[in-house]
Write an enzyme that holds these catalytic residues in place. Structure first.
Site, mmCIF file in Angstrom:
data_model
loop_
_atom_site.group_PDB
_atom_site.id
_atom_site.type_symbol
_atom_site.label_atom_id
_atom_site.label_comp_id
_atom_site.label_asym_id
_atom_site.label_seq_id
_atom_site.Cartn_x
_atom_site.Cartn_y
_atom_site.Cartn_z
ATOM 1 N N GLY A 15 19.892 59.854 73.051
ATOM 2 C CA GLY A 15 19.766 59.900 74.396
ATOM 3 C C GLY A 15 18.870 61.284 74.789
ATOM 4 O O GLY A 15 18.103 61.686 74.111
ATOM 5 N N CYS A 16 19.541 62.056 75.821
ATOM 6 C CA CYS A 16 18.436 63.320 76.142
ATOM 7 C C CYS A 16 18.958 64.327 74.975
ATOM 8 O O CYS A 16 19.799 64.649 74.447
ATOM 9 C CB CYS A 16 19.271 63.799 77.205
ATOM 10 N N PHE A 17 17.597 64.821 74.536
ATOM 11 C CA PHE A 17 17.551 65.627 73.500
ATOM 12 C C PHE A 17 18.429 67.065 73.647
ATOM 13 O O PHE A 17 18.689 67.781 72.856
ATOM 14 C CB PHE A 17 16.193 66.202 72.998
ATOM 15 N N CYS A 19 21.295 67.317 75.164
ATOM 16 C CA CYS A 19 22.579 67.179 74.623
ATOM 17 C C CYS A 19 22.531 67.185 73.244
ATOM 18 O O CYS A 19 23.532 67.826 72.725
ATOM 19 C CB CYS A 19 23.032 65.745 75.267
#
Length: 187
Positions: A15-17, A19
């Site tokens: 997902g979002c890097f 995070c």
């Protein structure tokens, strides 16, 4: 001169890097976590380009770690419990192929460990749905722009950090306190 023979690299997309980076940089034995892009077909992509979903890249992190302190298998375990590996091309409200779940292996040993763990997790029905995490060879990793490095630590008051990343860090603290570098009392 420092002996770097014990240093290894793992590359994950979950997902979002922002995070993923925030989770892994807190682990004892992790030397560095770099946010970037991999798995696509455009050289030197920018954040704006990969957000279109047309470059084929995933937001990913490259983790430099000491396997005498934390093993690749432990990194994968934490990877699987801090994102949803059963959600195809999305994590929460982040939707698109750039948010896919993937392990980008650098050698056959990493590939075999990843495939074995996924088979075990699926066989044991650890998740309600089947794991869709890709296990693919790492080709080129492009470091993301500076504003994406250490994003969580620089922007903790930002709503995305508070509502999306803080719970992941809380989960990490609850279940992996013994693996953390130092107590992080900020959340």
């Amino acid at each position: 001169m420092k002996d770097n023979t014990k240093i290894r690299v793992a590359t994950f997309a979950g997902g979002c890097f922002w995070c993923t980076e925030a989770v892994f940089k807190r682990l004892n034995g992790v030397k560095e976590v770099v946010s970037g892009y991999t798995g696509g077909n455009v050289e030197n992509p920018t954040y704006r380009e990969i957000c279109t979903g047309t470059t084929g890249h995933a937001e990913a992190v490259q983790i430099t770690y000491d396997p005498t302190i934390i093993r690749f298998e432990e990194l994968m375990e934490i990877f699987f419990v801090t994102h949803d590996p059963t959600s195809l091309n999305r994590q929460g409200n982040d939707v698109g192929t750039q948010y896919r779940s993937a392990i980008f292996y650098s050698d056959n040993w990493q590939k075999e460990r990843a495939e074995e763990l996924i088979a075990i997790l699926d066989a044991d029905k650890v998740f309600k749905n089947k794991i869709v995490t890709e296990v693919v060879p790492l080709e080129v990793f492009y470091k993301a722009e500076n504003e994406h490095q250490d994003y969580y630590d620089s922007n903790r008051k930002q709503p995305y950090c508070q509502f999306i990343i803080n719970p992941k860090i809380g989960h990490l603290k609850k279940y992996y306190q013994h693996k953390l570098k130092t107590p992080d009392v900020s959340i």
